[in-house]
Design a protein around this motif. Structure first.
Motif, PDB file in Angstrom:
ATOM      1  N   LEU A  18       0.804  -1.226   0.000  1.00  0.00           N
ATOM      2  CA  LEU A  18       0.000   0.000   0.000  1.00  0.00           C
ATOM      3  C   LEU A  18       0.839   1.280   0.000  1.00  0.00           C
ATOM      4  CD1 LEU A  18      -2.585  -1.193   2.654  1.00  0.00           C
ATOM      5  CD2 LEU A  18      -2.885  -1.118   0.171  1.00  0.00           C
ATOM      6  N   VAL A  25      -4.953  -3.380  -5.350  1.00  0.00           N
ATOM      7  CA  VAL A  25      -4.007  -4.081  -4.478  1.00  0.00           C
ATOM      8  C   VAL A  25      -4.343  -5.570  -4.513  1.00  0.00           C
ATOM      9  CG1 VAL A  25      -3.175  -4.344  -2.107  1.00  0.00           C
ATOM     10  CG2 VAL A  25      -3.845  -2.098  -2.933  1.00  0.00           C
ATOM     11  N   LEU A  46      -8.373  -2.068   5.458  1.00  0.00           N
ATOM     12  CA  LEU A  46      -8.677  -2.419   4.070  1.00  0.00           C
ATOM     13  C   LEU A  46     -10.075  -1.946   3.671  1.00  0.00           C
ATOM     14  CD1 LEU A  46      -7.120  -6.006   3.885  1.00  0.00           C
ATOM     15  CD2 LEU A  46      -6.185  -3.871   2.930  1.00  0.00           C
ATOM     16  N   ASN A  50     -10.987   0.813   0.681  1.00  0.00           N
ATOM     17  CA  ASN A  50     -11.974   0.536  -0.353  1.00  0.00           C
ATOM     18  C   ASN A  50     -13.117   1.551  -0.312  1.00  0.00           C
ATOM     19  OD1 ASN A  50     -14.713  -1.276  -0.956  1.00  0.00           O
ATOM     20  ND2 ASN A  50     -13.083  -1.437  -2.480  1.00  0.00           N
ATOM     21  N   THR A  55      -9.986   2.183  -3.418  1.00  0.00           N
ATOM     22  CA  THR A  55      -8.976   1.183  -3.747  1.00  0.00           C
ATOM     23  C   THR A  55      -9.644  -0.170  -3.978  1.00  0.00           C
ATOM     24  OG1 THR A  55      -7.381   2.341  -2.347  1.00  0.00           O
ATOM     25  CG2 THR A  55      -6.833   0.082  -2.965  1.00  0.00           C
ATOM     26  N   ILE A  57      -9.453  -4.009  -3.905  1.00  0.00           N
ATOM     27  CA  ILE A  57      -8.632  -4.976  -3.179  1.00  0.00           C
ATOM     28  C   ILE A  57      -9.016  -6.370  -3.644  1.00  0.00           C
ATOM     29  CG2 ILE A  57      -8.031  -5.901  -0.914  1.00  0.00           C
ATOM     30  CD1 ILE A  57      -8.787  -3.026   0.147  1.00  0.00           C
TER      31      ILE A  57
END
Length: 170
Positions: A18, A25, A46, A50, A55, A57
């Motif tokens: 990260l 990711v 996480l 998101n 992001t 994942i």
């Protein structure tokens, strides 16, 4: 040179993945070797990435708790082939395992509906959510007495996954 524990290495790998704020990711078993508090912290972080930073994942994991807590979409791969791609609800529906309601009455019920178990003040009923809603089951159960508590139980994800793999192998 100091040796790192598996949990320390995993934390370092997550941080390394990260470090440059990637938009996607890939994490392989990100909570393996972590204690309960560290797992919760990693999962919370996480989710934050998101939800707030957008992001994406992608997890590869055998830890169904990670899947249940982090994933909106599940892709199951068996022998290199995608055998499922969808949400948790769709997975439950595809596998077709019954849901369970445990209903507690103020007084012991004198009888119970078919496909149920009666124990004193509690009736346990299994039903197919594709055919009947939990509310309709509860409405049916009101005839057996005054309801004071209701617990909805879904099959554990590892049980659902085991059934999915059984279906795939057939």
């Amino acid at each position: 040179m100091r040796q790192l524990s598996l949990g320390q290495r995993m934390r370092g790998e997550v941080v390394g993945a990260l470090l440059h704020s990637p938009s996607v990711v890939f994490l392989d078993e990100p909570t393996i070797g972590l204690d309960v508090e560290a797992k919760a912290s990693v999962r919370q972080f996480l989710r934050y990435l998101n939800d707030h930073r957008g992001t994406t994942i992608i997890l590869t994991t055998h830890d169904m708790s990670d899947v249940e807590e982090l994933c909106r979409r599940i892709v199951v791969i068996h022998q290199g082939q995608s055998v499922f791609d969808g949400t948790m609800d769709i997975l439950h529906h595809r596998v077709g395992m019954p849901s369970t309601l445990v209903v507690t009455f103020r007084r012991p019920a004198t009888s119970s509906p078919s496909l149920s178990t009666l124990r004193g003040e509690q009736i346990t009923v299994s039903f197919d959510r594709a055919r009947e809603s939990p509310l309709s089951v509860i409405d049916r159960l009101r005839q057996y007495g005054e309801i004071v508590d209701i617990q909805m139980q879904e099959p554990a994800l590892d049980v659902v996954m085991r059934e999915l793999y059984r279906d795939v192998r057939r």
